[in-house]
Motif scaffolding. Structure first.
Motif, PDB file in Angstrom:
ATOM      1  N   LEU A 214      17.454  89.347  26.059  1.00 40.07           N
ATOM      2  CA  LEU A 214      16.086  89.605  25.325  1.00 40.07           C
ATOM      3  C   LEU A 214      15.007  88.555  26.053  1.00 40.07           C
TER       4      LEU A 214
ATOM      5  N   TYR B 264       7.008  95.121  32.976  1.00 38.92           N
ATOM      6  CA  TYR B 264       8.128  95.891  32.916  1.00 38.92           C
ATOM      7  C   TYR B 264       7.733  97.390  33.765  1.00 38.92           C
TER       8      TYR B 264
ATOM      9  N   TYR C 212       8.445 101.877  36.928  1.00 39.22           N
ATOM     10  CA  TYR C 212       8.493 103.255  37.004  1.00 39.22           C
ATOM     11  C   TYR C 212       7.197 103.857  37.987  1.00 39.22           C
TER      12      TYR C 212
ATOM     13  N   GLU D 295      14.846 105.913  18.280  1.00 36.96           N
ATOM     14  CA  GLU D 295      14.935 105.308  19.694  1.00 36.96           C
ATOM     15  C   GLU D 295      15.349 104.007  19.691  1.00 36.96           C
TER      16      GLU D 295
ATOM     17  N   CYS E  36      13.579 100.256  22.706  1.00 34.71           N
ATOM     18  CA  CYS E  36      12.645 101.173  23.240  1.00 34.71           C
ATOM     19  C   CYS E  36      11.709 100.336  24.374  1.00 34.71           C
ATOM     20  N   GLY E  37      11.872  99.039  24.376  1.00 35.25           N
ATOM     21  CA  GLY E  37      11.250  98.205  25.447  1.00 35.25           C
ATOM     22  C   GLY E  37       9.479  98.489  24.883  1.00 35.25           C
TER      23      GLY E  37
ATOM     24  N   PHE F  80       7.591 103.023  27.013  1.00 30.78           N
ATOM     25  CA  PHE F  80       7.515 104.173  28.217  1.00 30.78           C
ATOM     26  C   PHE F  80       8.012 105.400  27.817  1.00 30.78           C
ATOM     27  N   TRP F  81       9.179 105.298  27.265  1.00 30.94           N
ATOM     28  CA  TRP F  81       9.972 106.972  27.000  1.00 30.94           C
ATOM     29  C   TRP F  81       9.319 107.232  25.494  1.00 30.94           C
TER      30      TRP F  81
ATOM     31  N   LEU G 197       8.611  93.494  21.408  1.00 24.92           N
ATOM     32  CA  LEU G 197       8.813  94.805  22.341  1.00 24.92           C
ATOM     33  C   LEU G 197       8.549  96.036  21.365  1.00 24.92           C
TER      34      LEU G 197
ATOM     35  N   VAL H  78      15.830  96.881  15.539  1.00 27.00           N
ATOM     36  CA  VAL H  78      17.242  97.288  15.137  1.00 27.00           C
ATOM     37  C   VAL H  78      18.062  96.573  16.429  1.00 27.00           C
TER      38      VAL H  78
ATOM     39  N   GLY I 206      17.316 104.860  26.129  1.00 33.04           N
ATOM     40  CA  GLY I 206      17.090 104.841  27.601  1.00 33.04           C
ATOM     41  C   GLY I 206      17.166 103.542  28.372  1.00 33.04           C
TER      42      GLY I 206
ATOM     43  N   PHE J 291      19.539 101.668  28.634  1.00 34.91           N
ATOM     44  CA  PHE J 291      20.425 100.647  27.868  1.00 34.91           C
ATOM     45  C   PHE J 291      21.771 100.552  28.012  1.00 34.91           C
TER      46      PHE J 291
END
Ligand SMILES: C[S@@+](CC[C@H](N)C(=O)[O-])C[C@H]1O[C@@H](n2cnc3c(N)ncnc32)[C@H](O)[C@@H]1O
Length: 210
Positions: A2, A12, A16, A43, A46-47, A50-51, A71, A89, A106, A108
């Motif tokens: 984390l 981050y 991509y 999700e 999720c960071g 991006f997704w 995040l 979560v 995604g 993970f």
């Protein structure tokens, strides 16, 4: 992990931008969006979102979550103008969420220890109603493009040494299971497991058993 991802937040999404991955990323996005279309999506991990941003217009509803509040909030802010909820979560103790019929994780699964994969997936399945969709996607190891593996443990877990622009360095768990390995594990909890892969990425999905 984390601490690493919170410190990496502002840089981050540079991952991509690798030019050689753009075509495969676009294909992955297409696969993902077709799987979440019309779904009530939770999700996890999720960071920076991006997704989240890419799924937002396909999903019927979208709740972006991460173990890091920083995040989760960054993800929601990045979706300004789109109806996305966000919160904290922990994927290893997901509360029962009957309002969702799809869970997306995604990039993970690669951060789950080999010996914790089954319990991680069991927790995911238990949190969802029967016949919910589970979508996992992640990196394939591509020599010359992926960060080299720095260490492999006796349990088969692999690690990478990663540096941040502020000079910080971290050893990060990053496993590269085959698509078949993930499909086999998900198949213990889901029906109609299907797989997709391209040069850089894999995606495995299934429907939780009734
Ligand atoms: C590789 S990043 C993936 C971010 C995003 N899904 C993406 O693909 O761009 C992994 C994320 O997992 C989150 N994370 C780490 N441990 C977690 C946990 N136990 N529960 C939920 N999220 C966690 C980190 O904070 C980080 O945002």
């Amino acid at each position: 992990m984390l601490e690493y991802y919170e410190k990496r937040c502002s840089e981050y999404e540079a991952i991509y931008a690798k030019p050689e991955r753009q075509g495969c990323l676009a294909q992955l996005e297409q696969e993902l969006c077709s799987l979440v279309a019309g779904k009530q999506v939770l999700e996890v991990a999720c960071g920076t979102g991006f997704w989240t941003r890419r799924m937002a217009n396909s999903a019927a509803s979208l709740y972006a979550s991460d173990a890091s509040q920083q995040l989760a909030l960054a993800a929601r802010e990045s979706c300004e103008g789109v109806n996305v909820q966000a919160g904290v979560v922990d994927v290893f103790s997901i509360p029962q969420r009957e309002q969702f019929n799809c869970l997306v994780a995604g990039f993970f699964f690669s951060h789950v220890l080999v010996q914790e994969r089954s319990s991680f997936l069991a927790g995911v399945a238990e949190a969802l109603s029967p016949s919910s969709r589970v979508v996992l996607f992640d990196n394939r190891f591509v020599p010359g493009s992926s960060t080299p593996i720095s260490r492999t443990t006796g349990t088969g877990d692999t690690y990478q040494n990663r540096s941040l622009v502020d000079g910080g360095s971290f050893e990060v768990l990053k496993n590269f299971p085959s698509t078949d390995q993930v499909a086999s594990l998900l198949g213990e909890l889901c029906s109609t497991v299907s797989t997709y892969e391209n040069e850089y990425f894999w995606l495995v999905s299934g429907e939780t058993l009734g």
